[in-house]
Design a protein around this motif. Sequence first.
Motif, PDB file in Angstrom:
ATOM      1  N   ALA A 220       0.836  -1.204   0.000  1.00 23.23           N
ATOM      2  CA  ALA A 220       0.000   0.000   0.000  1.00 23.23           C
ATOM      3  C   ALA A 220       0.870   1.253   0.000  1.00 23.23           C
ATOM      4  CB  ALA A 220      -0.924  -0.013   1.219  1.00 23.23           C
ATOM      5  N   ALA A 221       1.935   1.243   0.797  1.00 22.82           N
ATOM      6  CA  ALA A 221       2.829   2.394   0.864  1.00 22.82           C
ATOM      7  C   ALA A 221       3.504   2.647  -0.481  1.00 22.82           C
ATOM      8  CB  ALA A 221       3.886   2.157   1.945  1.00 22.82           C
ATOM      9  N   GLU A 222       3.906   1.590  -1.154  1.00 23.29           N
ATOM     10  CA  GLU A 222       4.560   1.762  -2.457  1.00 23.29           C
ATOM     11  C   GLU A 222       3.619   2.396  -3.471  1.00 23.29           C
ATOM     12  OE1 GLU A 222       6.488  -0.942  -6.041  1.00 23.29           O
ATOM     13  OE2 GLU A 222       6.546  -1.702  -3.987  1.00 23.29           O
ATOM     14  N   VAL A 223       2.390   1.894  -3.542  1.00 24.37           N
ATOM     15  CA  VAL A 223       1.425   2.437  -4.504  1.00 24.37           C
ATOM     16  C   VAL A 223       1.145   3.918  -4.210  1.00 24.37           C
ATOM     17  CG1 VAL A 223      -0.971   2.271  -5.310  1.00 24.37           C
ATOM     18  CG2 VAL A 223       0.385   0.189  -4.974  1.00 24.37           C
ATOM     19  N   LEU A 224       0.981   4.248  -2.959  1.00 21.34           N
ATOM     20  CA  LEU A 224       0.704   5.640  -2.579  1.00 21.34           C
ATOM     21  C   LEU A 224       1.884   6.553  -2.900  1.00 21.34           C
ATOM     22  CD1 LEU A 224      -0.989   4.893   0.849  1.00 21.34           C
ATOM     23  CD2 LEU A 224      -2.115   6.027  -1.078  1.00 21.34           C
ATOM     24  N   ALA A 225       3.085   6.128  -2.549  1.00 21.64           N
ATOM     25  CA  ALA A 225       4.264   6.960  -2.791  1.00 21.64           C
ATOM     26  C   ALA A 225       4.496   7.173  -4.275  1.00 21.64           C
ATOM     27  CB  ALA A 225       5.490   6.329  -2.137  1.00 21.64           C
ATOM     28  N   GLN A 226       4.254   6.143  -5.069  1.00 25.40           N
ATOM     29  CA  GLN A 226       4.423   6.296  -6.515  1.00 25.40           C
ATOM     30  C   GLN A 226       3.379   7.229  -7.118  1.00 25.40           C
ATOM     31  OE1 GLN A 226       4.495   2.162  -7.762  1.00 25.40           O
ATOM     32  NE2 GLN A 226       6.728   2.108  -7.721  1.00 25.40           N
ATOM     33  N   ALA A 227       2.298   7.460  -6.369  1.00 25.60           N
ATOM     34  CA  ALA A 227       1.278   8.419  -6.802  1.00 25.60           C
ATOM     35  C   ALA A 227       1.594   9.839  -6.311  1.00 25.60           C
ATOM     36  CB  ALA A 227      -0.092   7.985  -6.302  1.00 25.60           C
ATOM     37  N   GLY A 228       2.765  10.015  -5.708  1.00 17.49           N
ATOM     38  CA  GLY A 228       3.174  11.334  -5.264  1.00 17.49           C
ATOM     39  C   GLY A 228       2.708  11.722  -3.882  1.00 17.49           C
ATOM     40  N   ILE A 229       2.279  10.748  -3.088  1.00 18.04           N
ATOM     41  CA  ILE A 229       1.752  11.019  -1.753  1.00 18.04           C
ATOM     42  C   ILE A 229       2.841  10.744  -0.710  1.00 18.04           C
ATOM     43  CG2 ILE A 229       0.068  10.189  -0.033  1.00 18.04           C
ATOM     44  CD1 ILE A 229      -1.785   9.658  -2.508  1.00 18.04           C
ATOM     45  N   THR A 230       2.925  11.579   0.307  1.00 19.72           N
ATOM     46  CA  THR A 230       3.873  11.389   1.400  1.00 19.72           C
ATOM     47  C   THR A 230       3.342  10.303   2.333  1.00 19.72           C
ATOM     48  OG1 THR A 230       4.562  13.701   1.274  1.00 19.72           O
ATOM     49  CG2 THR A 230       5.061  12.509   3.314  1.00 19.72           C
ATOM     50  N   VAL A 231       4.150   9.278   2.551  1.00 27.15           N
ATOM     51  CA  VAL A 231       3.692   8.101   3.291  1.00 27.15           C
ATOM     52  C   VAL A 231       4.620   7.800   4.465  1.00 27.15           C
ATOM     53  CG1 VAL A 231       3.053   5.654   3.157  1.00 27.15           C
ATOM     54  CG2 VAL A 231       2.811   7.116   1.143  1.00 27.15           C
ATOM     55  N   THR A 232       4.011   7.543   5.614  1.00 33.42           N
ATOM     56  CA  THR A 232       4.741   7.031   6.770  1.00 33.42           C
ATOM     57  C   THR A 232       4.118   5.706   7.180  1.00 33.42           C
ATOM     58  OG1 THR A 232       5.274   9.249   7.575  1.00 33.42           O
ATOM     59  CG2 THR A 232       5.453   7.444   9.155  1.00 33.42           C
ATOM     60  N   ILE A 233       4.962   4.689   7.322  1.00 34.44           N
ATOM     61  CA  ILE A 233       4.509   3.378   7.799  1.00 34.44           C
ATOM     62  C   ILE A 233       4.843   3.282   9.283  1.00 34.44           C
ATOM     63  CG2 ILE A 233       4.691   0.870   7.554  1.00 34.44           C
ATOM     64  CD1 ILE A 233       5.881   1.328   4.772  1.00 34.44           C
ATOM     65  N   HIS A 234       3.869   2.874  10.075  1.00 36.17           N
ATOM     66  CA  HIS A 234       4.085   2.632  11.504  1.00 36.17           C
ATOM     67  C   HIS A 234       3.935   1.142  11.775  1.00 36.17           C
ATOM     68  CE1 HIS A 234       3.900   6.914  12.774  1.00 36.17           C
ATOM     69  NE2 HIS A 234       3.092   7.026  11.722  1.00 36.17           N
ATOM     70  N   ASP A 235       4.848   0.590  12.557  1.00 34.82           N
ATOM     71  CA  ASP A 235       4.750  -0.817  12.949  1.00 34.82           C
ATOM     72  C   ASP A 235       5.231  -0.953  14.388  1.00 34.82           C
ATOM     73  OD1 ASP A 235       4.559  -3.691  11.278  1.00 34.82           O
ATOM     74  OD2 ASP A 235       5.637  -3.799  13.180  1.00 34.82           O
ATOM     75  N   HIS A 236       4.511  -1.743  15.186  1.00 35.73           N
ATOM     76  CA  HIS A 236       4.860  -1.848  16.601  1.00 35.73           C
ATOM     77  C   HIS A 236       6.038  -2.764  16.860  1.00 35.73           C
ATOM     78  CE1 HIS A 236       3.213  -5.892  17.712  1.00 35.73           C
ATOM     79  NE2 HIS A 236       2.549  -5.707  16.598  1.00 35.73           N
ATOM     80  N   MET A 237       6.471  -3.526  15.843  1.00 33.91           N
ATOM     81  CA  MET A 237       7.634  -4.391  16.007  1.00 33.91           C
ATOM     82  C   MET A 237       8.924  -3.596  15.777  1.00 33.91           C
ATOM     83  SD  MET A 237       6.324  -7.320  16.812  1.00 33.91           S
ATOM     84  CE  MET A 237       7.579  -8.566  16.518  1.00 33.91           C
ATOM     85  N   ALA A 238      10.052  -4.224  16.094  1.00 28.77           N
ATOM     86  CA  ALA A 238      11.340  -3.548  15.935  1.00 28.77           C
ATOM     87  C   ALA A 238      11.839  -3.569  14.501  1.00 28.77           C
ATOM     88  CB  ALA A 238      12.380  -4.193  16.854  1.00 28.77           C
ATOM     89  N   ALA A 239      11.298  -4.463  13.689  1.00 32.78           N
ATOM     90  CA  ALA A 239      11.719  -4.591  12.296  1.00 32.78           C
ATOM     91  C   ALA A 239      10.506  -4.976  11.458  1.00 32.78           C
ATOM     92  CB  ALA A 239      12.820  -5.640  12.160  1.00 32.78           C
ATOM     93  N   PRO A 240      10.501  -4.629  10.162  1.00 29.33           N
ATOM     94  CA  PRO A 240       9.327  -4.900   9.326  1.00 29.33           C
ATOM     95  C   PRO A 240       9.229  -6.355   8.874  1.00 29.33           C
ATOM     96  CG  PRO A 240      11.035  -3.870   8.006  1.00 29.33           C
ATOM     97  CD  PRO A 240      11.541  -3.885   9.426  1.00 29.33           C
ATOM     98  N   ALA A 241       7.996  -6.745   8.548  1.00 32.94           N
ATOM     99  CA  ALA A 241       7.707  -7.991   7.820  1.00 32.94           C
ATOM    100  C   ALA A 241       8.275  -9.245   8.477  1.00 32.94           C
ATOM    101  CB  ALA A 241       8.206  -7.867   6.377  1.00 32.94           C
ATOM    102  N   ARG A 242       8.103  -9.363   9.782  1.00 37.35           N
ATOM    103  CA  ARG A 242       8.664 -10.510  10.488  1.00 37.35           C
ATOM    104  C   ARG A 242       7.993 -11.826  10.062  1.00 37.35           C
ATOM    105  NH1 ARG A 242      10.740  -9.634  15.513  1.00 37.35           N
ATOM    106  NH2 ARG A 242      11.166 -11.878  15.471  1.00 37.35           N
ATOM    107  N   LYS A 243       6.670 -11.827   9.969  1.00 34.92           N
ATOM    108  CA  LYS A 243       5.971 -13.052   9.573  1.00 34.92           C
ATOM    109  C   LYS A 243       6.258 -13.393   8.111  1.00 34.92           C
ATOM    110  CE  LYS A 243       1.379 -15.167   9.494  1.00 34.92           C
ATOM    111  NZ  LYS A 243      -0.062 -14.949   9.698  1.00 34.92           N
ATOM    112  N   PHE A 244       6.373 -12.381   7.271  1.00 35.20           N
ATOM    113  CA  PHE A 244       6.723 -12.564   5.860  1.00 35.20           C
ATOM    114  C   PHE A 244       8.075 -13.282   5.747  1.00 35.20           C
ATOM    115  CE2 PHE A 244       8.556 -10.616   1.916  1.00 35.20           C
ATOM    116  CZ  PHE A 244       7.644 -11.109   0.995  1.00 35.20           C
ATOM    117  N   LEU A 245       9.031 -12.872   6.556  1.00 33.25           N
ATOM    118  CA  LEU A 245      10.342 -13.515   6.530  1.00 33.25           C
ATOM    119  C   LEU A 245      10.254 -14.965   6.989  1.00 33.25           C
ATOM    120  CD1 LEU A 245      12.588 -10.651   7.923  1.00 33.25           C
ATOM    121  CD2 LEU A 245      12.609 -11.567   5.597  1.00 33.25           C
ATOM    122  N   LEU A 246       9.453 -15.229   8.013  1.00 34.40           N
ATOM    123  CA  LEU A 246       9.286 -16.606   8.476  1.00 34.40           C
ATOM    124  C   LEU A 246       8.661 -17.467   7.386  1.00 34.40           C
ATOM    125  CD1 LEU A 246       9.379 -18.658  10.869  1.00 34.40           C
ATOM    126  CD2 LEU A 246       7.006 -18.033  11.291  1.00 34.40           C
ATOM    127  N   ALA A 247       7.653 -16.918   6.699  1.00 39.35           N
ATOM    128  CA  ALA A 247       6.986 -17.669   5.635  1.00 39.35           C
ATOM    129  C   ALA A 247       7.954 -18.020   4.515  1.00 39.35           C
ATOM    130  CB  ALA A 247       5.819 -16.862   5.081  1.00 39.35           C
TER     131      ALA A 247
END
Length: 375
Positions: free
Chosen positions: A17-44
Amino acid sequence: MPHTVQVIGAGPAGLMAAEVLAQAGITVTIHDHMAAPARKFLLAGRGGLNLTHSEPLEQFLERYGEARPLLEPAIHAFPPEALIAWANGLGVETFVGSSGRVFPKQMKASPLLRAWLRRLEGIGVKLVTRSRWEGFDGTPTILALGGASWPHLGSDAKWVPVLQAAGIEVNAFKPANSRFLVHWSKIFRDKFAGTPVKNVALTYAGKRVRGELMISQEGIEGGAIYALSKGLREHPGQPVVIDFRPDLTVEALAQRLTRPRGKDSQSNYLRKIAGLSPVAINLLRETGTAPDAAGIKAMPLKLERPAGLMRAISSAGGIALDEVDAYFQLKKMPGCYAVGEMLDWEAPTGGYLLQASFSTAVMAARHLASQLKSG
């Protein structure tokens, strides 16, 4: 002044979602409560990242069951071939496995994630970790907080009370694509835990699927059981029926078993004549099923219950589908969208989970971008 959007959750849906928005010229901030992104994605991705599936789209869409009407437009808007092209654009080559599943050639999530984060940084997306969402503050928002499986990797469902307080219906989370418990004997468990049971067909509640199983210490798992998990979970009580030779008819198998056994042990005879693996032969013994054609083609196995959310591959439940519009915007919170596994849909493994997570994120982000640009 540029438009600003916050994306809550740095899993695959949030990053997309952030990539699509930023490519449309929108300022995007991603917030995540973990210390690093995509932890479950990496496990998968540790055992081979299954991005999507190559089967015909009509067959692909059937995998989403009752959620198909809501998910279908999003998957048409960002279909499997678009996801593959996106991965290729990151420098990640893909291939189609023998089962039709699509994987990165490196069979890992980490190279893809590293390339993806570099791209996001390059287009100005800001990532803020250890930042938990506490409620809608009027900023245009895309929620991508995940479901409730593997909570220690980030999908802890602590967002549920926030949405319920806003009057949004959230259905209880349940394990999907989960191991099912079986009370194995100690001898069988010690000998065969970790052993695959290949090329079988399973039948439950009138539904038959082909695939592979895996014997675990506590029970049974694998693609074939995952494909039946919704029926097994919602209509328990009957044994699942396993066909160890799905490419043979009962009659053809019975004819083979008329051959004399000679000096072979029963196990060797069944291995040579019926083509059964040691684990299949011992499953027949474990369940007290006769090793004849009827038993080999229809062995009943009693399952106890799903193993639980903590280690389920995915979860069913989440935001009720009638709480969002066709673009995944929350009807009671205009300007706030929910995508991915937050929504109450489920699908078997095979690339369907990631595909729908990506596609819902693309659909929501495109719509939000168009709304902001049109004022």
